[in-house]
Design a protein around this motif. Structure first.
Motif, short mmCIF file in Angstrom:
data_model
loop_
_atom_site.label_atom_id
_atom_site.label_comp_id
_atom_site.label_asym_id
_atom_site.label_seq_id
_atom_site.Cartn_x
_atom_site.Cartn_y
_atom_site.Cartn_z
N ARG A 61 0.82 -1.21 0.00
CA ARG A 61 0.00 0.00 0.00
C ARG A 61 0.85 1.26 0.00
O ARG A 61 1.87 1.34 0.67
CB ARG A 61 -0.94 0.01 1.20
CG ARG A 61 -1.99 -1.04 1.09
CD ARG A 61 -2.97 -0.99 2.22
NE ARG A 61 -3.87 -2.12 2.09
CZ ARG A 61 -4.66 -2.54 3.03
NH1 ARG A 61 -4.69 -1.92 4.19
NH2 ARG A 61 -5.44 -3.58 2.83
N LYS A 62 0.38 2.23 -0.76
CA LYS A 62 1.01 3.55 -0.85
C LYS A 62 -0.09 4.57 -1.05
O LYS A 62 -1.23 4.22 -1.33
CB LYS A 62 1.97 3.59 -2.05
CG LYS A 62 3.08 2.58 -1.97
CD LYS A 62 3.90 2.59 -3.23
CE LYS A 62 4.97 1.52 -3.09
NZ LYS A 62 5.81 1.45 -4.26
N LEU A 63 0.24 5.86 -0.95
CA LEU A 63 -0.73 6.90 -1.22
C LEU A 63 -1.21 6.79 -2.66
O LEU A 63 -0.41 6.53 -3.56
CB LEU A 63 -0.13 8.29 -1.01
CG LEU A 63 0.20 8.72 0.40
CD1 LEU A 63 0.83 10.11 0.39
CD2 LEU A 63 -1.02 8.71 1.28
N GLY A 64 -2.49 7.01 -2.85
CA GLY A 64 -3.02 7.10 -4.20
C GLY A 64 -3.00 8.55 -4.63
O GLY A 64 -2.58 9.44 -3.88
N ALA A 65 -3.45 8.80 -5.84
CA ALA A 65 -3.50 10.17 -6.34
C ALA A 65 -4.63 10.30 -7.35
O ALA A 65 -5.07 9.32 -7.95
CB ALA A 65 -2.19 10.57 -6.98
N ALA A 66 -5.07 11.52 -7.52
CA ALA A 66 -6.07 11.85 -8.53
C ALA A 66 -5.70 13.18 -9.16
O ALA A 66 -5.23 14.09 -8.48
CB ALA A 66 -7.46 11.94 -7.91
N ALA A 177 4.63 8.20 -1.16
CA ALA A 177 3.97 8.87 -2.29
C ALA A 177 4.54 8.48 -3.64
O ALA A 177 4.26 9.13 -4.64
CB ALA A 177 4.04 10.38 -2.10
N SER A 178 5.33 7.42 -3.70
CA SER A 178 5.96 7.05 -4.97
C SER A 178 4.94 6.72 -6.05
O SER A 178 5.15 7.03 -7.22
CB SER A 178 6.94 5.89 -4.77
OG SER A 178 6.28 4.76 -4.23
N CYS A 179 3.84 6.11 -5.69
CA CYS A 179 2.79 5.82 -6.68
C CYS A 179 2.05 7.10 -7.06
O CYS A 179 1.78 7.35 -8.23
CB CYS A 179 1.81 4.79 -6.12
SG CYS A 179 0.56 4.26 -7.29
N ALA A 180 1.74 7.92 -6.09
CA ALA A 180 1.02 9.17 -6.34
C ALA A 180 1.79 10.08 -7.27
O ALA A 180 1.19 10.74 -8.14
CB ALA A 180 0.74 9.89 -5.02
N HIS A 181 3.09 10.10 -7.15
CA HIS A 181 3.91 11.01 -7.96
C HIS A 181 4.02 10.58 -9.42
O HIS A 181 4.53 11.34 -10.24
CB HIS A 181 5.28 11.19 -7.33
CG HIS A 181 5.21 11.98 -6.07
ND1 HIS A 181 6.23 12.03 -5.17
CD2 HIS A 181 4.22 12.75 -5.53
CE1 HIS A 181 5.89 12.80 -4.14
NE2 HIS A 181 4.68 13.24 -4.35
N THR A 182 3.50 9.41 -9.78
CA THR A 182 3.54 8.98 -11.17
C THR A 182 2.60 9.80 -12.06
O THR A 182 2.76 9.79 -13.28
CB THR A 182 3.22 7.48 -11.34
OG1 THR A 182 1.87 7.26 -10.87
CG2 THR A 182 4.20 6.62 -10.58
#
Length: 185
Positions: A61-66, A177-182
């Motif tokens: 699990r990691k932070l998501g983003a929108a 936040a590695s996933c969110a920053h994509t």
């Protein structure tokens, strides 16, 4: 001791406090939302869902983003990035506004509803309905412009989870936040 014996200031305070109790009403979508102010990059700090397998295991699990963007009159372009068991995945969908409700949809892409329940434009709670072919899932997402949230925003998210009976499926995402920053613009 009856109310007649209490000091008038205390009676007023008690009446105001009783009237300020939270109401067990379903949160309604915001009809007066300024979508231009809401547009932009958001971290997804917490998720509550009734769908099994909506989130990967705890170790992944990691932070998501929108990323939300007005895409013409009555249309939104939404990019969601979530960690999956195969790594970070992003999904882009164009949503159309329902003519009668403050909700955006794209049934062909499996999005039955995207609505903002509450926001101060620095954080917010989004109701996301997914599904096709008679199967559906509901999710609440806690959005924030920062990778952390305030207590009032967190409290509002928890309150809505309780009202929608999603507390069992609620998860706070780790601050990775590695996933969110994509999908950063």
């Amino acid at each position: 001791m009856g109310l007649g014996r209490l000091p008038p200031g205390l009676v007023l305070a008690l009446v105001l406090a009783a009237g300020a109790q939270p109401q067990e009403q379903r949160p309604r979508e915001s009809h007066n939302l300024n979508w231009n102010k809401f547009s932009g990059f958001w971290y997804i700090l917490a998720i509550a869902s009734d769908a099994r397998g909506f989130l990967p295991g705890r170790d992944a699990r990691k932070l998501g983003a929108a990323a939300v963007q007005v895409h013409g009159v009555g249309r939104l372009r939404v990019v969601l990035a979530f960690p999956r068991s195969q790594g970070c995945r992003s999904h882009t969908v164009i949503l159309r506004k329902d003519g009668k409700k403050a909700v955006f949809r794209n049934p062909l892409k499996g999005v039955a509803g995207f609505r903002v329940l509450t926001t101060d434009y620095s954080s917010g709670v989004v109701d996301l309905r997914l599904g096709r072919a008679g199967r559906g899932a509901k999710a609440l997402l806690l959005f924030s412009r920062q990778n952390e949230t305030t207590f009032p925003s967190w409290r509002k998210f928890v309150d809505i989870c309780e009202i929608r009976e999603l507390t069992r499926g609620a998860t706070v995402l780790p601050k990775d936040a590695s996933c969110a920053h994509t999908i950063l613009p």
